[in-house]
Design an enzyme around this catalytic site. Structure first.
Site, mmCIF file in Angstrom:
data_model
loop_
_atom_site.group_PDB
_atom_site.id
_atom_site.type_symbol
_atom_site.label_atom_id
_atom_site.label_comp_id
_atom_site.label_asym_id
_atom_site.label_seq_id
_atom_site.Cartn_x
_atom_site.Cartn_y
_atom_site.Cartn_z
ATOM 1 C CE LYS A 1 4.340 7.630 -1.311
ATOM 2 N NZ LYS A 1 3.752 7.860 0.160
ATOM 3 C CG ASN B 1 -4.805 16.119 1.480
ATOM 4 O OD1 ASN B 1 -4.880 16.001 2.652
ATOM 5 N ND2 ASN B 1 -5.604 15.488 0.806
ATOM 6 C CB SER C 1 -5.796 4.374 2.574
ATOM 7 O OG SER C 1 -5.646 5.378 1.833
ATOM 8 C CE LYS D 1 -4.167 1.650 0.700
ATOM 9 N NZ LYS D 1 -3.944 2.490 -0.388
ATOM 10 C CE LYS E 1 3.959 6.525 6.628
ATOM 11 N NZ LYS E 1 3.343 7.481 5.763
HETATM 12 P P1 NAD Z 1 0.147 18.337 -1.602
HETATM 13 O O1 NAD Z 1 0.491 18.208 -2.892
HETATM 14 O O2 NAD Z 1 -1.544 18.518 -1.462
HETATM 15 O O3 NAD Z 1 0.593 19.727 -0.852
HETATM 16 C C1 NAD Z 1 2.062 19.900 -0.853
HETATM 17 C C2 NAD Z 1 2.268 21.412 -0.380
HETATM 18 O O4 NAD Z 1 3.680 21.368 -0.121
HETATM 19 C C3 NAD Z 1 1.851 22.344 -1.266
HETATM 20 O O5 NAD Z 1 1.234 23.410 -0.429
HETATM 21 C C4 NAD Z 1 2.995 22.934 -1.947
HETATM 22 O O6 NAD Z 1 3.026 24.187 -2.452
HETATM 23 C C5 NAD Z 1 4.010 22.794 -0.746
HETATM 24 N N1 NAD Z 1 5.506 22.469 -1.359
HETATM 25 C C6 NAD Z 1 5.844 22.019 -2.617
HETATM 26 N N2 NAD Z 1 7.346 22.341 -2.548
HETATM 27 C C7 NAD Z 1 7.610 22.806 -1.548
HETATM 28 C C8 NAD Z 1 8.875 23.349 -0.963
HETATM 29 N N3 NAD Z 1 9.848 23.249 -1.676
HETATM 30 N N4 NAD Z 1 8.973 24.067 0.095
HETATM 31 C C9 NAD Z 1 7.590 24.481 1.042
HETATM 32 N N5 NAD Z 1 6.538 23.922 0.568
HETATM 33 C C10 NAD Z 1 6.540 23.204 -0.525
HETATM 34 O O7 NAD Z 1 0.887 17.400 -0.680
HETATM 35 P P2 NAD Z 1 0.191 16.553 0.692
HETATM 36 O O8 NAD Z 1 -0.622 15.487 0.368
HETATM 37 O O9 NAD Z 1 -0.090 17.526 1.549
HETATM 38 O O10 NAD Z 1 1.720 15.788 0.973
HETATM 39 C C11 NAD Z 1 2.605 16.621 1.890
HETATM 40 C C12 NAD Z 1 3.510 15.634 2.722
HETATM 41 O O11 NAD Z 1 2.868 14.869 3.383
HETATM 42 C C13 NAD Z 1 4.320 14.664 1.502
HETATM 43 O O12 NAD Z 1 5.595 14.472 2.074
HETATM 44 C C14 NAD Z 1 3.529 13.399 1.774
HETATM 45 O O13 NAD Z 1 4.414 12.277 1.278
HETATM 46 C C15 NAD Z 1 3.227 13.493 3.028
HETATM 47 N N6 NAD Z 1 1.805 12.659 3.129
HETATM 48 C C16 NAD Z 1 0.780 13.047 2.645
HETATM 49 C C17 NAD Z 1 -0.436 12.011 2.662
HETATM 50 C C18 NAD Z 1 -1.741 12.451 2.024
HETATM 51 O O14 NAD Z 1 -2.762 11.468 2.475
HETATM 52 N N7 NAD Z 1 -2.030 13.442 1.578
HETATM 53 C C19 NAD Z 1 -0.041 10.885 3.583
HETATM 54 C C20 NAD Z 1 0.791 10.720 4.476
HETATM 55 C C21 NAD Z 1 1.948 11.643 4.057
#
Ligand code: NAD
Length: 428
Positions: A104, A219, A356, A68, A92
């Protein structure tokens, strides 16, 4: 500093191994991904020409169940990064006791440079390329950076077209209209919120006296910012890829989220513009946000944001890793020596994969849960595993990161040994 992100990720495993009684066979198995796939994805662009993108999917370990993990769209995506993220997913899922292994995927692309139609063609073509590698009982993709329910809907539909039957359980994080779970879109942030409250309450730190800076307003980061704001925390700084905004008295997070939503056109998949366009706040760089004098720092964007270069400049007392791998292993020691509490990614951001799992269960049973059911089960899971990891860290006198790995390794080791190790074949 190890030569790759994956080598860096492995140092965390090495550190935890000394606290776990686990067979040599199991350790050897955990050092390598089960399978890695690299694909070329040809996409017809709107103006008529063809562009080929590189895509990846890594299934790291499936001992505890189907693998996953999310799919990331970003120009920096490469096999090393995807493999590291798949490794983290393995730990995780084990740390949260979900019946999954880790995987991934990703595509090396700047998604904001594509039209909505080009993005849809790219997403469907990616599924065409990896269809034999995934499946509801094999490997289940989900959203990650720059992918979202819209993209997951296209992916599920494309897989169903290939299979000639509806397969909702092949992808999670879908729109609710086609089998997505209530609460999935906000699950990573909600899970992180439960962990933050649980850990800070151990230090008798009330929200009203706690300042917070959050890097990344996507997000995960934006929803968490709003949850913390409503709970009384003072969120003083947030950022996106263009920069950060800061207000010592605390930001009005609901208005900032509203601004972001308003800048997402009806045909756009992503927001246009940046939070830095909101005039009345002080503008900082992302690097400056990381070193603000706040109580809590929440990296919620990319990996490797805190390294040896800036670890000594961090002034926060607690760091909650919402992003995957935002602190590299060389910075771990510096932060620990300086008494900064780091709550690790494999716990903090596990709410996403937990819901999920709930979505996958609902797709397979055909019985859909209320939002209240989802939230209650998520809270119970996050708080129970946070408590186990907290206790483990006290019992072993180790960091919360090492404790989380030890906790996951015990479950992984048991499962690997139950399938047969050399102890089955060699006497003594
Ligand atoms: P997203 O695409 O919704 O948002 C990413 C954010 O990071 C945006 O605001 C973008 O502008 C910002 N960003 C991009 N590059 C940047 C930089 N160089 N400096 C500062 N900000 C920057 O992504 P998300 O889903 O919120 O995921 C963010 C992190 O959380 C990732 O590391 C992801 O692996 C982790 N994550 C997300 C989920 C999920 O369900 N969405 C689950 C587990 C982990």
């Amino acid at each position: 500093m190890p030569e790759s992100l994956f080598a860096d990720a492995m140092t965390r495993l090495d550190k935890a191994l000394q606290y776990v009684s686990i067979s040599d066979d199991a350790i050897e198995r955990l050092k390598y991904p089960k399978a890695s796939l690299t694909v070329s994805i040809p996409v017809r662009l709107d103006r008529g020409d063809l562009k080929v993108f590189q895509g990846y999917r890594v299934r790291y370990d499936d001992t505890r169940g189907p693998t996953k993990g999310g799919v990331r769209y970003h120009p920096n995506v490469n096999l090393d990064e995807v493999q590291s993220l798949a490794f983290w997913m393995t730990f995780k899922c084990a740390a949260l006791k979900l019946p999954f292994g880790g995987a991934k995927g990703g595509i090396s692309v700047n998604p904001k440079a594509l039209s909505r139609m080009e993005l849809e063609r790219l997403s469907r073509a990616y599924i065409d390329a990896i269809a034999d590698f995934i499946g509801p009982d094999i490997d289940i993709p989900a959203p990650d950076m720059y992918t979202n329910p819209t993209v997951m809907g296209w992916m599920m539909d494309q897989y169903s077209i290939i299979q000639r039957k509806l397969c909702p359980a092949v992808v999670t994080g879908k729109p609710t209209a086609i089998g997505g779970s209530l609460g999935r879109e906000t699950a990573t942030a909600t899970g992180a919120f439960f962990v933050t409250n649980a850990i800070l309450s151990k230090f008798d730190r009330p929200p009203q006296q706690t300042t917070v800076a959050i890097q990344g307003f996507g997000n995960a980061g934006s929803v968490l910012a709003e949850l913390l704001h409503h709970a009384g925390y003072k969120v003083v700084a947030v950022s996106d890829s263009k920069g950060a905004i800061y207000c010592r008295e605390g930001l009005d997070i609901p208005s900032i989220r509203h601004y972001r939503e308003a800048h997402k056109g009806i045909t756009a998949v992503y927001c246009e513009g940046t939070i830095c366009n909101i005039a009345e706040h002080e503008i900082l760089t992302n690097a400056e946000l990381l070193t603000l004098d706040v109580d809590v720092l929440i990296p919620a964007a990319l990996e490797n944001q805190i390294t040896l270069d800036n670890a000594n400049d961090i002034r926060a007392k607690y760091i909650f890793e919402v992003a995957n791998g935002p602190i590299d292993s060389s910075a771990d020691g510096v932060l620990e020596r300086r008494g900064i509490y780091v709550v690790p990614d494999i716990l903090v951001n596990a709410g996403g994969v937990t819901v999920s799992y709930f979505e996958w269960l609902q797709n397979r049973s055909g019985l859909y849960w209320s939002l209240e059911d989802v939230q209650q089960r998520l809270q119970a899971k996050m708080e129970a595993e946070t408590e186990c990891i907290w206790q483990q860290s006290r019992d072993l006198s180790v960091s919360l990161r090492t404790a989380a790995y030890v906790h996951a390794l015990q479950r992984l080791g048991e499962a690997l040994e139950a399938k047969g190790t050399r102890n089955y074949f060699v006497k003594g």
